[in-house]
Design a protein around this motif. Structure first.
Motif, PDB file in Angstrom:
ATOM      1  N   CYS A 187      33.576 105.447  54.949  1.00 55.97           N
ATOM      2  CA  CYS A 187      32.459 106.007  55.720  1.00 55.97           C
ATOM      3  C   CYS A 187      32.978 106.750  56.943  1.00 55.97           C
ATOM      4  O   CYS A 187      32.529 107.860  57.253  1.00 55.97           O
ATOM      5  CB  CYS A 187      31.500 104.894  56.117  1.00 55.97           C
ATOM      6  SG  CYS A 187      30.060 105.458  57.054  1.00 55.97           S
ATOM      7  N   TYR A 188      33.938 106.144  57.635  1.00 53.91           N
ATOM      8  CA  TYR A 188      34.496 106.774  58.834  1.00 53.91           C
ATOM      9  C   TYR A 188      35.153 108.108  58.485  1.00 53.91           C
ATOM     10  O   TYR A 188      34.916 109.136  59.158  1.00 53.91           O
ATOM     11  CB  TYR A 188      35.516 105.837  59.480  1.00 53.91           C
ATOM     12  CG  TYR A 188      36.140 106.374  60.750  1.00 53.91           C
ATOM     13  CD1 TYR A 188      35.551 106.147  61.984  1.00 53.91           C
ATOM     14  CD2 TYR A 188      37.325 107.114  60.712  1.00 53.91           C
ATOM     15  CE1 TYR A 188      36.123 106.631  63.152  1.00 53.91           C
ATOM     16  CE2 TYR A 188      37.901 107.609  61.874  1.00 53.91           C
ATOM     17  CZ  TYR A 188      37.297 107.364  63.088  1.00 53.91           C
ATOM     18  OH  TYR A 188      37.859 107.870  64.237  1.00 53.91           O
ATOM     19  N   GLU A 189      35.966 108.133  57.434  1.00 52.82           N
ATOM     20  CA  GLU A 189      36.663 109.368  57.053  1.00 52.82           C
ATOM     21  C   GLU A 189      35.675 110.439  56.596  1.00 52.82           C
ATOM     22  O   GLU A 189      35.867 111.629  56.873  1.00 52.82           O
ATOM     23  CB  GLU A 189      37.680 109.078  55.950  1.00 52.82           C
ATOM     24  CG  GLU A 189      38.809 108.139  56.358  1.00 52.82           C
ATOM     25  CD  GLU A 189      39.642 108.699  57.501  1.00 52.82           C
ATOM     26  OE1 GLU A 189      39.589 109.924  57.757  1.00 52.82           O
ATOM     27  OE2 GLU A 189      40.360 107.908  58.148  1.00 52.82           O
ATOM     28  N   ASP A 190      34.618 110.028  55.896  1.00 53.56           N
ATOM     29  CA  ASP A 190      33.612 111.002  55.456  1.00 53.56           C
ATOM     30  C   ASP A 190      32.926 111.656  56.648  1.00 53.56           C
ATOM     31  O   ASP A 190      32.689 112.872  56.663  1.00 53.56           O
ATOM     32  CB  ASP A 190      32.563 110.320  54.566  1.00 53.56           C
ATOM     33  CG  ASP A 190      33.135 109.920  53.209  1.00 53.56           C
ATOM     34  OD1 ASP A 190      34.214 110.442  52.857  1.00 53.56           O
ATOM     35  OD2 ASP A 190      32.508 109.082  52.528  1.00 53.56           O
ATOM     36  N   ILE A 191      32.611 110.860  57.651  1.00 53.87           N
ATOM     37  CA  ILE A 191      31.952 111.400  58.847  1.00 53.87           C
ATOM     38  C   ILE A 191      32.894 112.340  59.589  1.00 53.87           C
ATOM     39  O   ILE A 191      32.502 113.426  60.021  1.00 53.87           O
ATOM     40  CB  ILE A 191      31.481 110.249  59.759  1.00 53.87           C
ATOM     41  CG1 ILE A 191      30.348 109.480  59.087  1.00 53.87           C
ATOM     42  CG2 ILE A 191      31.016 110.789  61.114  1.00 53.87           C
ATOM     43  CD1 ILE A 191      29.938 108.232  59.817  1.00 53.87           C
ATOM     44  N   ARG A 192      34.159 111.943  59.711  1.00 55.93           N
ATOM     45  CA  ARG A 192      35.132 112.801  60.383  1.00 55.93           C
ATOM     46  C   ARG A 192      35.340 114.109  59.618  1.00 55.93           C
ATOM     47  O   ARG A 192      35.519 115.170  60.224  1.00 55.93           O
ATOM     48  CB  ARG A 192      36.476 112.085  60.513  1.00 55.93           C
ATOM     49  CG  ARG A 192      36.547 111.027  61.593  1.00 55.93           C
ATOM     50  CD  ARG A 192      36.380 111.568  62.985  1.00 55.93           C
ATOM     51  NE  ARG A 192      37.275 112.700  63.223  1.00 55.93           N
ATOM     52  CZ  ARG A 192      37.139 113.535  64.252  1.00 55.93           C
ATOM     53  NH1 ARG A 192      36.130 113.396  65.096  1.00 55.93           N
ATOM     54  NH2 ARG A 192      37.988 114.511  64.411  1.00 55.93           N
ATOM     55  N   ALA A 193      35.283 114.062  58.300  1.00 53.88           N
ATOM     56  CA  ALA A 193      35.551 115.245  57.482  1.00 53.88           C
ATOM     57  C   ALA A 193      34.466 116.299  57.637  1.00 53.88           C
ATOM     58  O   ALA A 193      34.711 117.486  57.401  1.00 53.88           O
ATOM     59  CB  ALA A 193      35.674 114.841  56.011  1.00 53.88           C
ATOM     60  N   GLU A 194      33.268 115.891  58.033  1.00 55.33           N
ATOM     61  CA  GLU A 194      32.185 116.853  58.180  1.00 55.33           C
ATOM     62  C   GLU A 194      32.373 117.757  59.394  1.00 55.33           C
ATOM     63  O   GLU A 194      31.751 118.804  59.482  1.00 55.33           O
ATOM     64  CB  GLU A 194      30.850 116.114  58.286  1.00 55.33           C
ATOM     65  CG  GLU A 194      30.458 115.391  57.007  1.00 55.33           C
ATOM     66  CD  GLU A 194      29.105 114.722  57.129  1.00 55.33           C
ATOM     67  OE1 GLU A 194      28.420 115.004  58.134  1.00 55.33           O
ATOM     68  OE2 GLU A 194      28.728 113.960  56.235  1.00 55.33           O
ATOM     69  N   GLY A 195      33.226 117.368  60.313  1.00 53.24           N
ATOM     70  CA  GLY A 195      33.514 118.201  61.474  1.00 53.24           C
ATOM     71  C   GLY A 195      32.367 118.222  62.469  1.00 53.24           C
ATOM     72  O   GLY A 195      31.429 117.424  62.396  1.00 53.24           O
ATOM     73  N   ASP A 196      32.449 119.159  63.422  1.00 52.21           N
ATOM     74  CA  ASP A 196      31.438 119.320  64.476  1.00 52.21           C
ATOM     75  C   ASP A 196      31.244 118.018  65.250  1.00 52.21           C
ATOM     76  O   ASP A 196      30.121 117.611  65.553  1.00 52.21           O
ATOM     77  CB  ASP A 196      30.116 119.791  63.873  1.00 52.21           C
ATOM     78  CG  ASP A 196      29.164 120.331  64.960  1.00 52.21           C
ATOM     79  OD1 ASP A 196      29.679 120.781  65.999  1.00 52.21           O
ATOM     80  OD2 ASP A 196      27.939 120.281  64.752  1.00 52.21           O
ATOM     81  N   LEU A 197      32.353 117.336  65.528  1.00 50.64           N
ATOM     82  CA  LEU A 197      32.322 116.088  66.280  1.00 50.64           C
ATOM     83  C   LEU A 197      33.294 116.188  67.453  1.00 50.64           C
ATOM     84  O   LEU A 197      34.208 117.013  67.453  1.00 50.64           O
ATOM     85  CB  LEU A 197      32.742 114.918  65.382  1.00 50.64           C
ATOM     86  CG  LEU A 197      31.785 114.523  64.250  1.00 50.64           C
ATOM     87  CD1 LEU A 197      32.448 113.466  63.376  1.00 50.64           C
ATOM     88  CD2 LEU A 197      30.470 114.012  64.795  1.00 50.64           C
ATOM     89  N   PRO A 198      33.112 115.357  68.464  1.00 51.08           N
ATOM     90  CA  PRO A 198      34.096 115.331  69.556  1.00 51.08           C
ATOM     91  C   PRO A 198      35.473 114.967  69.016  1.00 51.08           C
ATOM     92  O   PRO A 198      35.613 114.421  67.920  1.00 51.08           O
ATOM     93  CB  PRO A 198      33.556 114.235  70.478  1.00 51.08           C
ATOM     94  CG  PRO A 198      32.107 114.123  70.150  1.00 51.08           C
ATOM     95  CD  PRO A 198      31.985 114.445  68.696  1.00 51.08           C
ATOM     96  N   ALA A 199      36.495 115.266  69.800  1.00 49.23           N
ATOM     97  CA  ALA A 199      37.869 114.984  69.375  1.00 49.23           C
ATOM     98  C   ALA A 199      38.041 113.497  69.087  1.00 49.23           C
ATOM     99  O   ALA A 199      37.484 112.638  69.774  1.00 49.23           O
ATOM    100  CB  ALA A 199      38.848 115.430  70.458  1.00 49.23           C
ATOM    101  N   GLU A 200      38.798 113.209  68.045  1.00 47.81           N
ATOM    102  CA  GLU A 200      39.100 111.823  67.691  1.00 47.81           C
ATOM    103  C   GLU A 200      40.157 111.292  68.647  1.00 47.81           C
ATOM    104  O   GLU A 200      41.137 111.976  68.955  1.00 47.81           O
ATOM    105  CB  GLU A 200      39.591 111.744  66.255  1.00 47.81           C
ATOM    106  CG  GLU A 200      39.805 110.329  65.749  1.00 47.81           C
ATOM    107  CD  GLU A 200      40.240 110.313  64.299  1.00 47.81           C
ATOM    108  OE1 GLU A 200      40.038 109.286  63.633  1.00 47.81           O
ATOM    109  OE2 GLU A 200      40.787 111.340  63.825  1.00 47.81           O
ATOM    110  N   GLU A 201      39.955 110.074  69.123  1.00 52.50           N
ATOM    111  CA  GLU A 201      40.923 109.436  70.007  1.00 52.50           C
ATOM    112  C   GLU A 201      41.837 108.546  69.181  1.00 52.50           C
ATOM    113  O   GLU A 201      41.375 107.683  68.426  1.00 52.50           O
ATOM    114  CB  GLU A 201      40.203 108.608  71.074  1.00 52.50           C
ATOM    115  CG  GLU A 201      39.382 109.425  72.053  1.00 52.50           C
ATOM    116  CD  GLU A 201      40.236 110.323  72.924  1.00 52.50           C
ATOM    117  OE1 GLU A 201      41.400 109.948  73.192  1.00 52.50           O
ATOM    118  OE2 GLU A 201      39.754 111.398  73.327  1.00 52.50           O
ATOM    119  N   TYR A 202      43.143 108.762  69.327  1.00 54.42           N
ATOM    120  CA  TYR A 202      44.135 108.023  68.545  1.00 54.42           C
ATOM    121  C   TYR A 202      44.606 106.819  69.357  1.00 54.42           C
ATOM    122  O   TYR A 202      45.473 106.929  70.235  1.00 54.42           O
ATOM    123  CB  TYR A 202      45.301 108.927  68.173  1.00 54.42           C
ATOM    124  CG  TYR A 202      44.872 110.176  67.423  1.00 54.42           C
ATOM    125  CD1 TYR A 202      44.168 110.080  66.221  1.00 54.42           C
ATOM    126  CD2 TYR A 202      45.164 111.444  67.922  1.00 54.42           C
ATOM    127  CE1 TYR A 202      43.763 111.215  65.536  1.00 54.42           C
ATOM    128  CE2 TYR A 202      44.770 112.593  67.232  1.00 54.42           C
ATOM    129  CZ  TYR A 202      44.065 112.469  66.047  1.00 54.42           C
ATOM    130  OH  TYR A 202      43.662 113.582  65.371  1.00 54.42           O
TER     131      TYR A 202
END
Length: 904
Positions: A187-202
């Motif tokens: 679910c997390y990867e699917d949401i990230r793959a859609e883009g248009d989100l704030p930068a991911e924090e590592y």
């Protein structure tokens, strides 16, 4: 005879049931107050330690620019250290609310569920419990964040967000507007793959291996260099390009130089390759010219052979004889042709030299290029560490924040407990003295009948000790009950994100609640009664009173009422002092509550009042120029120590005449203006030298205080921005923060955070809500203790004066006049005592109050408005008048027959 004494105990208890009930109430209230406050704090402290294993709480975390490669993780973990990725992205719920989305935790910082189960399919989530509680979420509800719907399958807590703040810089938890959700990896990867989100924090959490320290791990991570070409963040790339722009210009110039020298060398080589042809051609031309001249001379009948060596001499002779112009022209032509040939020879020699020189120049340009490349590598170092931040668990204010917070409650409770024990011991002593004195004839008769002193001592100790034990049992039971510890725990559960803790019954609290009251009672009784029982039997039977110091007073007044009141106060000095001491102790408890209330209200008011900006933008990737309408600043975070806690100190570099801060720092790398919060906490003054630490570089910075600015939020130091840039090695136009009155159009990708004045207002009010229950508990307990102590002690005064009151009634004094003589005089004691005790209690509590909040970086304004002192003073007098009204009935019950009971 011991049997007779035992039979007296129930009768004595019935006779003084009101007094003993009040004493039980005082003891139970004090024990309840201490156990509920300290017990709840111990439960949180013990629970935090106990839950570490279940949570598998991290030893710390670090953030990086780029995710670590498998080989890098292998290097880091080869010594037994464990690493877990905890990447996240913030999803928008509405204009004010965000949810931070994580993958389910597998090993470190595991979720403890209060209800439900973990997310097992896409579209399911576990919600952090404080956000769920504040927003009314339950299992089965659906929430929408970032345009995605999630079904709530569980509600729980994680240890790294014990204090669920979005940023460390947030002043308080705002669970209405920020929370966490945990979803499946897919679910997390699917949401990230859609883009248009704030930068991911590592983010990576770690558990240290055996014999591995935080510093060891930090050095390993720092050794991992960043390949900035792999960073996708456009603003990071832009920053790198800005850094390298000057280098690129220099490199372009050097490249042009080397290319030019190379072209020159090639051209000169090409030209030199034709020099022999040019020289041969020129020689052939000269030879042909001489051959033609010889042919012309021969045709003219002149037998003369011209060569380069003799042509000038031979032609001069002929010219001298013939005077021929043609011969002159021939000589000039031959001379010119030779000169042309020689000139070409010189030219080709020069070309050869130029070719050799250009080759040397080309070689030198190559060497110059290599040297400058090394110089540029040194000057424009882009060997960037991948590590962005490194935070050990002890420096992470989100982890076990509740445990750190209740330290204040524990300290306050222990302080109140010590004060209450002192008061309790003194009250017991007054009761014992009064009881022994009132029963002096009985004690003398018992002595005469052969009762031993130790038996009487044991007898008089028994009842107060039993009463103290009963009060302790009641107070302990109430303290450990849901209305005690359970109620106090709600203040922690209502602010922090905690799993449910089992109530921890600290052994020392049982000692405090069950053992100390009877022990103190027994010790005080033994000490006081021993001296009272040391008198002779006859002296006790006669109830002889020792000569009192009050008889030596010479009161210069002709008013009988005034003289009598003064002598009565001196006679009952011990009881009066007990009332004043009880007032002081009670007022100290009340003042502790009022200090909490005043400080929280001051934080709420001053933080908002001192925030003159509307928006603060903290940059991750600063722009080249400050946006129009904004005021640039340079912000750096240092730290300071406070009673073992590490607190952040924000250093702000300001331009001259800042619009948003009441600070005018002088130029100078060691000069600074500090805010009033630092002054209130540490007592700094102008001219003092203050030192703060940069934990990242392990370096201390010392400043001389040049001024004090009114700015309450946190601990803050102001510097001249130019001096600050020089101190921290930044460029002349560097800034990383912008303040403005209005919202500015800044790309969110450049920013760490945006803080508005509305955020300050919302967070400042949290302190009042959080500390409210403690304030009410302390003020209520202090008031009850004061009321009971005053009532008891004034009652003791009346009992001790029963003989005199009875005589007054025999002499014909009316009840109103008797009350004026024996009760109204206490008004002077209470009035003067309150005038002394109120400021004294305030002073004492202000001195020890900083020890209650060592882990909070905030202002500490404890100044009371004048009306608050008047309210406290008025409340003391109201309590007195109520007690006096109640005691009037006791006064009326004393009859003239009391004189007959005490006659010899």
């Amino acid at each position: 005879m011991n049997r007779v004494l035992k039979k007296r105990l129930p009768r004595d208890l019935r006779a003084g049931i009101g007094r003993y009930t009040a004493l039980i109430l005082v003891i139970a209230m004090g024990i309840f107050l201490v156990l509920s406050i300290v017990g709840s704090a111990e439960t949180v402290l013990h629970g935090a330690v106990e839950k570490r294993a279940e949570f598998n709480t991290e030893d710390g975390f670090f953030t990086v620019f780029l995710p670590l490669a498998d080989s890098e993780i292998a290097t880091i973990t080869e010594d037994g250290t464990e690493i877990q990725a905890e990447f996240y992205t913030d999803l928008t719920v509405d204009e004010d609310t965000k949810l931070r989305i994580f993958k389910n935790r597998e090993n470190i910082d595991k979720i403890i569920l209060d209800d439900g189960r973990l997310a097992e399919a896409s579209g399911e989530c576990v919600v952090e419990k404080r956000y769920a509680a504040v927003n009314g979420l339950e299992i089965g509800d659906t929430i929408t964040a970032g345009g995605h719907d999630f079904a709530v399958t569980g509600i729980g807590a994680v240890p790294d967000y014990d204090q669920p703040k979005a940023k460390f810089s947030d002043t308080a938890v705002q669970s209405r507007f920020f929370g966490l959700i945990f979803v499946t990896d897919e679910c997390y990867e699917d949401i990230r793959a859609e883009g248009d989100l704030p930068a991911e924090e590592y983010v990576y959490a770690y558990k240290l291996g055996n014999d591995v320290t935080d510093d060891d791990l930090k050095e390993k991570i720092r050794s991992i260099k960043l390949d900035y070409l792999k960073v996708e963040d456009k603003y990071f790339r832009e920053t790198i390009e800005d850094i390298l722009s000057d280098r690129n210009k220099l490199e372009d110039g050097i490249n042009s130089l080397t290319e030019g020298t190379s072209d020159l060398t090639n051209g000169m080589t090409e030209l030199d390759s034709h020099s022999a042809e040019i020289n041969n051609g020129a020689q052939k031309l000269v030879d042909a010219y001489f051959a033609q001249a010889n042919e012309s001379l021969a045709a003219a009948g002149m037998k003369l052979i011209l060569t380069e060596e003799n042509y000038a001499e031979e032609l001069d002779k002929l010219i001298k004889v013939t005077k021929s112009e043609d011969l002159k022209s021939l000589k000039e032509s031959l001379s010119g042709m030779i000169a042309y040939r020689d000139g070409l020879a010189d030219y080709t020699d020069a070309v050869t030299q130029a070719k050799e020189g250009s080759a040397e120049l080309d070689e030198g340009a190559g060497e110059l290029s290599e040297w400058i490349e090394k110089l540029l590598d040194s000057a424009f170092d882009v060997d960037i560490e991948n590590l962005v931040s490194f935070v050990p668990r002890g420096d992470n204010e989100r982890i076990e924040a509740a445990a750190g917070d209740v330290v204040m409650d524990k300290n306050a409770g222990l302080a109140a407990g010590g004060i209450i024990l002192i008061l309790f011991g003194y009250v017991i002593s007054v009761f014992v003295v009064h009881r022994v004195e009132s029963e002096a004839p009985v004690i003398g008769a018992l002595y005469a009948l052969g009762v031993k002193k130790k038996d009487l001592l044991r007898h008089y100790i028994a009842l107060p000790t039993l009463v103290a034990f009963i009060g302790g049992v009641i107070g302990t039971a109430l303290g450990f009950s849901p209305i005690g510890i359970g109620t106090r725990l709600q203040s922690s559960y209502g602010y922090f994100s905690l799993p449910r803790y089992d109530i921890y019954y600290a052994p020392y609290l049982f000692v405090y609640g069950l053992i100390l009251p009877p022990v103190i009672s027994a010790i005080v009784n033994a000490l006081v009664i021993n001296s009272k029982l040391s008198r002779t039997a006859l002296s006790l039977i006669k109830n002889e009173q020792s000569s009192s110091n009050y008889r030596r007073f010479n009161v210069r007044s002709k008013n009988f009422t005034t003289v009598f009141r003064i002598r009565q106060m001196v006679r009952e000095l011990r009881s009066a002092l007990t009332v004043v001491l009880g007032m002081l102790v009670s007022l100290m408890v009340v003042m502790l509550g009022l200090d909490c209330m005043v400080m929280c209200q001051a934080v709420k008011h001053d933080n908002v009042a001192d925030t003159n900006y509307g928006y603060m933008y903290l940059y991750k990737y600063p722009e080249k120029e400050v946006p129009e309408g904004g005021e640039g600043a340079f912000i750096k975070t240092l730290s300071t120590e406070c009673m073992g806690y590490t607190l952040d100190v924000t250093v702000i570099g300001l331009n001259e005449n800042s619009r948003y801060f009441d600070a005018d720092p002088e130029k100078g790398k060691n000069k600074a203006v500090i805010n009033n919060s630092l002054v209130q906490r540490y007592g700094y003054d102008i001219g003092d030298r203050v030192t703060f630490t940069d934990a990242a570089s392990d370096r201390d910075y010392t400043f001389t205080v040049t001024d004090i600015a009114q700015y309450s939020p946190g601990f803050t130091v102001f510097m001249d921005i130019g001096s600050m840039r020089e101190l921290f090695g930044e460029s002349e136009d560097y800034f990383n923060a912008v303040y403005s009155a209005e919202d500015l159009d800044i790309d969110p990708g450049r920013l760490y955070s945006v803080t508005t004045k509305a955020d300050i207002e919302k967070s400042s009010g949290v302190f009042v809500d959080q500390m409210g229950p403690l304030v009410y508990t302390l003020m209520t307990a202090g008031t009850v203790i004061f009321v009971v102590v005053m009532y008891l002690m004034m009652g003791v005064m009346i009992d001790r004066s029963s003989f005199g009151i009875s005589l007054m009634k025999i002499f014909g004094y009316r009840p109103k006049e008797v009350r004026s003589l024996y009760l109204n005089g206490n008004l002077i004691v209470i009035s003067i005592g309150a005038l002394i005790c109120i400021p004294l209690a305030k002073f004492l509590m202000d001195c020890i109050y900083p020890s209650f909040i060592p882990n909070v970086a905030c202002s500490m304004s404890l100044d009371f408005p004048p009306y608050l002192y008047l309210i406290v003073y008025g409340a003391v007098l109201v309590v007195y008048f109520i007690s006096s009204a109640l005691l009037t009935r006791k006064l009326n019950r004393i009859t003239p027959a009391e004189v007959l009971k005490n006659r010899e």
